[in-house]
Design an enzyme around this catalytic site. Structure first.
Site, short mmCIF file in Angstrom:
data_model
loop_
_atom_site.label_atom_id
_atom_site.label_comp_id
_atom_site.label_asym_id
_atom_site.label_seq_id
_atom_site.Cartn_x
_atom_site.Cartn_y
_atom_site.Cartn_z
N CYS A 61 15.44 47.83 14.93
CA CYS A 61 15.67 47.37 13.56
C CYS A 61 14.32 47.17 12.85
O CYS A 61 13.46 46.43 13.34
CB CYS A 61 16.45 46.06 13.61
SG CYS A 61 16.50 45.20 12.04
N CYS A 121 23.69 44.58 9.73
CA CYS A 121 22.31 44.12 9.51
C CYS A 121 21.79 44.64 8.18
O CYS A 121 21.85 45.83 7.91
CB CYS A 121 21.42 44.61 10.65
SG CYS A 121 19.68 44.26 10.36
N ASP A 138 1.33 10.06 4.06
CA ASP A 138 2.03 10.98 4.94
C ASP A 138 0.99 11.83 5.69
O ASP A 138 0.73 12.97 5.35
CB ASP A 138 2.94 11.87 4.10
CG ASP A 138 3.92 12.64 4.97
OD1 ASP A 138 4.02 12.32 6.16
OD2 ASP A 138 4.57 13.56 4.44
N LYS A 181 2.34 4.49 1.53
CA LYS A 181 2.48 4.96 2.90
C LYS A 181 2.03 6.42 2.91
O LYS A 181 2.68 7.30 2.35
CB LYS A 181 3.92 4.84 3.38
CG LYS A 181 4.09 5.22 4.84
CD LYS A 181 5.47 4.84 5.33
CE LYS A 181 5.66 5.09 6.81
NZ LYS A 181 5.32 6.41 7.26
N CYS A 190 21.27 40.53 14.86
CA CYS A 190 21.18 41.98 14.92
C CYS A 190 20.57 42.30 16.28
O CYS A 190 19.49 41.82 16.60
CB CYS A 190 20.29 42.52 13.81
SG CYS A 190 19.80 44.24 14.09
N TYR A 217 -6.62 1.50 6.61
CA TYR A 217 -5.90 0.32 6.11
C TYR A 217 -5.82 -0.82 7.12
O TYR A 217 -5.06 -1.75 6.93
CB TYR A 217 -4.48 0.72 5.68
CG TYR A 217 -3.77 1.63 6.67
CD1 TYR A 217 -3.38 1.16 7.91
CD2 TYR A 217 -3.53 2.95 6.36
CE1 TYR A 217 -2.74 1.98 8.81
CE2 TYR A 217 -2.90 3.79 7.26
CZ TYR A 217 -2.50 3.30 8.49
OH TYR A 217 -1.89 4.11 9.39
N GLU A 251 0.86 -1.19 0.00
CA GLU A 251 0.00 0.00 0.00
C GLU A 251 0.88 1.23 0.00
O GLU A 251 2.02 1.18 0.46
CB GLU A 251 -0.84 0.04 1.29
CG GLU A 251 -1.79 -1.13 1.44
CD GLU A 251 -2.21 -1.34 2.91
OE1 GLU A 251 -2.10 -0.37 3.70
OE2 GLU A 251 -2.63 -2.44 3.23
N LYS A 272 10.66 3.41 2.30
CA LYS A 272 10.41 4.83 2.04
C LYS A 272 11.11 5.34 0.79
O LYS A 272 12.13 4.82 0.38
CB LYS A 272 10.85 5.66 3.26
CG LYS A 272 10.17 5.16 4.54
CD LYS A 272 9.60 6.17 5.47
CE LYS A 272 10.34 7.37 5.84
NZ LYS A 272 9.73 8.13 6.91
N CYS A 284 18.91 47.33 9.13
CA CYS A 284 19.14 48.60 9.82
C CYS A 284 20.61 49.03 9.81
O CYS A 284 20.93 50.14 10.23
CB CYS A 284 18.64 48.52 11.26
SG CYS A 284 19.64 47.43 12.30
S1 IVH Z 1 0.20 -0.14 8.79
C1 IVH Z 1 0.74 -2.07 13.02
N1 IVH Z 1 -0.25 1.05 6.50
O1 IVH Z 1 2.99 4.98 9.00
C2 IVH Z 1 1.19 -1.26 11.86
N2 IVH Z 1 0.69 2.35 8.24
O2 IVH Z 1 5.66 4.86 10.16
C3 IVH Z 1 0.16 -0.32 11.41
N3 IVH Z 1 1.03 4.69 7.67
O3 IVH Z 1 2.04 4.47 12.33
C4 IVH Z 1 0.61 0.56 10.34
N4 IVH Z 1 0.26 4.58 5.62
O4 IVH Z 1 0.54 5.96 10.85
C5 IVH Z 1 0.22 1.19 7.75
N5 IVH Z 1 -0.77 1.97 4.43
C6 IVH Z 1 -0.30 2.12 5.67
C7 IVH Z 1 0.17 3.35 6.16
C8 IVH Z 1 0.67 3.43 7.45
C9 IVH Z 1 0.77 5.38 6.57
C10 IVH Z 1 1.62 5.30 8.89
C11 IVH Z 1 1.01 4.81 10.19
C12 IVH Z 1 2.14 4.23 10.97
C13 IVH Z 1 3.30 4.92 10.36
C14 IVH Z 1 4.58 4.14 10.60
#
Ligand code: IVH
Length: 667
Positions: A426, A403, A115, A113, A421, A222, A111, A309, A406
């Site tokens: 200023c 500066c 942010d 990840k 400064c 997820y 999946e 990552k 000023c």
């Molecule tokens: S699974 C028990 N799936 O990344 C493990 N986490 O760095 C549960 N995150 O704490 C996490 N996308 O907040 C999972 N597709 C994804 C995710 C995901 C983002 C976050 C989550 C986790 C953090 C770890």
């Protein structure tokens, strides 16, 4: 059709369109038609308020502001993930698992990840009943009211299972959503959010769900926990969640073995810039859930998953110049002015160089080529200089000695990095200080941002925050870009700011080292700016949470004649400089004691006697039990007296009762 039926039908229909619009991105009706349905529902619910249910789409914003959040315990813990940036470590992960499980290859669910910010949601019989933050993994904050405002999250599941299920995932903001939010913040003179994740975290922490509802929050889930149905794989779990109307990211995919995981990774690297939200890698999970049980977790993270990552995106470009800006506290910050270059979807023209020491150490020069990188921040940073590409005889960067605003001589400050400064007059510092005063967490003066602060300084001669309060509508209306209406609004906003809390005022003044938390501590302790401005360093350092260095810096700040002058201007303008002490907690000397009154007391009805006991925190009941501490016996007491004597409960006459009340501090 009965009203009940119509309401139910409307709710179902609106939920379906919410999902089509927010989750699937495939609306079937126009906004106009949607509004019509929604308005009809509101109308019916207004006429028949007894038919409003908490899971109605109209009830997303139900909550009042709260003082703080209750704690929620996570069971199982909300773990984080092991992470890596390189392929070899992902191969090691796979190898380790294959050995442990004695398998030739392992099937993975991959999946994106996301942010964002992790949350947990509980549905009972299909209705959203609780939402919480991850917190420390064991305990988070109950933010149910805030999460109810997230349009992606159904308040009621579609054909969901009965009983309790928990789902977990990520709340996030799209980059477009953040831009819009920041545009509004800029117009209001509020600080901008650095990135979608910060904006999401900040929004979820707001205490007023009505404010949260204005933030463009989204969600992808997820993780599913349930006892009622048997689920064998992660992919199956995602399928169920999707079927119930929960937002499940469409990029999740089954990978037969580790090689296809790398293909998936490559696909997402390519797709990443086209996604409207930020992802920072992929999550590789063993697909088989029974295997999860077998593998278990370490204290921090499950053994069945790893985050692979993405490397931060980088670009190479030419540094045209090195600019020096002056911060509110006089800190001189170098900024690289770049040949514009595209980086993760935006054109970058500036990059941060931290401080003067960094410029000296890296020897970066105007004309150099450099690699820039976008971390989570708005302003990218210079990560390295390509010395090989440097033209011969390129002169080194000039580190300023004066500066840029000023002209004062720049200095180094003990214990701090870079140049400062130290001229409190200023212009750059004064302007930044004015804008700071207007920030929401400070005095919340709508409209007072950087641009306006600059105008006030250069065109109206405003030299400190005290001067703001002598501005007139006439003066403001003459400024470029202003009109009568905006000038009036601004004066009204200033007027409104006069009654802010003391903690906000202290923070707004902008003393070095005094953030909002410290400002609030000081406000609680002193209750007035006058008390604070004359406090000694010893006294300040005695406050829990304030160290000696900060105490010293506060004393130095308030000793400055210009600061004292500003305070007097604020006083004259009518800005509230003190705060009433919190309501005294009334002494409850009888707390924990239970009284029973029997018979007639001279000059006092029984109700009155009971009220007096209760006013002092005691409990007054009518029957004698083991829990009774005192029986008050007046004239002609009944059987209660006998019972009290029989079980050895203390008995008081009317005079002793009076004495007890007086002794307990009754006035
Ligand atoms: S699974 C028990 N799936 O990344 C493990 N986490 O760095 C549960 N995150 O704490 C996490 N996308 O907040 C999972 N597709 C994804 C995710 C995901 C983002 C976050 C989550 C986790 C953090 C770890």
């Amino acid at each position: 059709m009965s009203v009940e039926r119509e309401i139910e039908k409307l709710k179902d229909e609106i939920r379906r369109h919410d999902r089509l619009y927010y989750v699937l991105g495939t609306p079937e009706i126009s906004d106009y038609e949607y509004d019509k349905l929604y308005k009809r529902l509101v109308e019916l619910e207004e006429t028949y308020p007894e038919l409003i249910t908490p899971d109605s789409p109209t009830q997303r914003v139900g909550g009042e502001p709260v003082e703080g959040f209750a704690a929620v315990t996570h069971d199982p813990l909300m773990l984080s993930l092991d992470n890596t940036y390189n392929e070899a470590e992902v191969r090691e992960f796979d190898g380790r698992l294959r050995r442990t499980l004695d398998a030739d290859s392992i099937e993975y669910a991959c999946e994106p990840k996301i942010d964002g910010v992790a949350v947990a949601l509980v549905y009972e019989d299909g209705v959203l009943v609780q939402g919480s933050t991850r917190g420390d993994g064991a305990k988070g904050d109950d933010i149910t009211a805030n999460l109810r405002t997230v349009r992606d999250l159904p308040l009621k599941l579609a054909n969901g299972p009965g009983g309790r299920i928990e789902v977990r995932g990520e709340v996030y903001m799209t980059r477009g959503g953040l831009e819009e939010l920041n545009r509004r913040a800029e117009a209001d003179g509020r600080p901008l959010f650095a990135n979608p994740r910060n904006a999401t975290a900040g929004s979820l922490k707001l205490l007023d769900p009505r404010e949260v509802a204005k933030r463009p929050l989204r969600a992808w889930l997820y993780y599913l926990l349930t006892d009622t149905i048997t689920i064998r794989t992660q992919m199956e779990a995602l399928g169920y969640m999707e079927k119930w109307g929960l937002p499940v990211n469409p990029l999740g995919s089954l990978c037969w073995d580790i090689e296809s995981v790398f293909e998936y990774h490559g696909r997402l690297v390519a797709e990443r810039p086209t996604l409207p939200y930020n992802i920072d890698g992929i999550v590789v999970k063993v697909n088989d859930l029974a295997t999860h049980e077998r593998l278990g977790s370490t204290a921090k993270s499950p053994r069945w998953a790893i985050a692979y990552k993405f490397a931060a995106e980088q670009a190479t470009t030419r540094v045209n110049d090195i600019l020096w800006s002056v911060g509110r506290q006089g800190h001189i910050t170098p900024i690289a002015d770049l040949e514009p270059v595209e980086l993760s979807g935006t054109v970058v023209k500036r990059a941060g160089l931290y401080n003067a020491d960094n410029v000296e150490e890296t020897d970066i020069r105007p004309g150099d080529y450099a690699i820039i990188e976008k971390g989570g921040e708005i302003i990218p940073k210079v990560v390295s200089v390509l010395y090989d590409r440097r033209k011969k005889d390129l002169p080194p960067a000039e580190i300023p000695t004066k500066c840029p605003s000023c002209g004062a001589k720049l200095e180094r400050v003990d214990g701090q990095i870079g140049l400062f400064c130290r001229n409190p007059e200023c212009p750059a510092q004064v302007i930044a200080g004015l804008a700071h005063y207007g920030y929401r967490r400070a005095m919340d003066v709508e409209g007072l941002g950087d641009k306006v602060a600059r105008q006030m300084y250069y065109e109206l001669g405003v030299r400190d925050v005290g001067d703001l309060y002598s501005l007139t509508v006439g003066q403001l209306a003459e400024l470029e870009g202003w009109a009568d209406k905006s000038a009036e609004n601004f004066i009204a906003a200033l007027e409104d700011s006069k009654s802010r809390r003391l903690g906000n005022l202290i923070y707004a003044l902008g003393a070095p080292d005094v953030g909002l938390e410290t400002a609030r501590l000081l406000a609680d302790e002193y209750r007035s700016l006058d008390g604070l401005k004359d406090a000694s360093a010893d006294e300040l350092a005695a406050i829990h949470g304030i160290g000696e260095i900060v105490a010293r810096s506060i004393v130095d700040y308030f000793a400055r004649p210009d600061v004292r002058k500003t305070i007097e201007k604020l006083r004259t303008a009518g800005v509230k400089l003190e705060e009433e002490p919190p309501e005294k907690t009334v002494a409850k000397p009888l707390a924990g004691l239970t009284f029973v009154i029997t018979g007639t007391l001279p000059g006092m009805s029984r109700t009155e006697a009971q009220d007096r006991v209760r006013a002092l925190g005691g409990k007054a009941t009518t029957s004698v039990s083991r829990k009774t501490d005192y029986v008050i016996a007046g004239e002609n007491p009944g059987a209660k007296l006998e019972k009290a004597r029989a079980v050895g409960i203390k008995v008081l006459g009317p005079e002793e009762f009076e004495k007890l009340l007086a002794g307990a501090g009754e006035r």
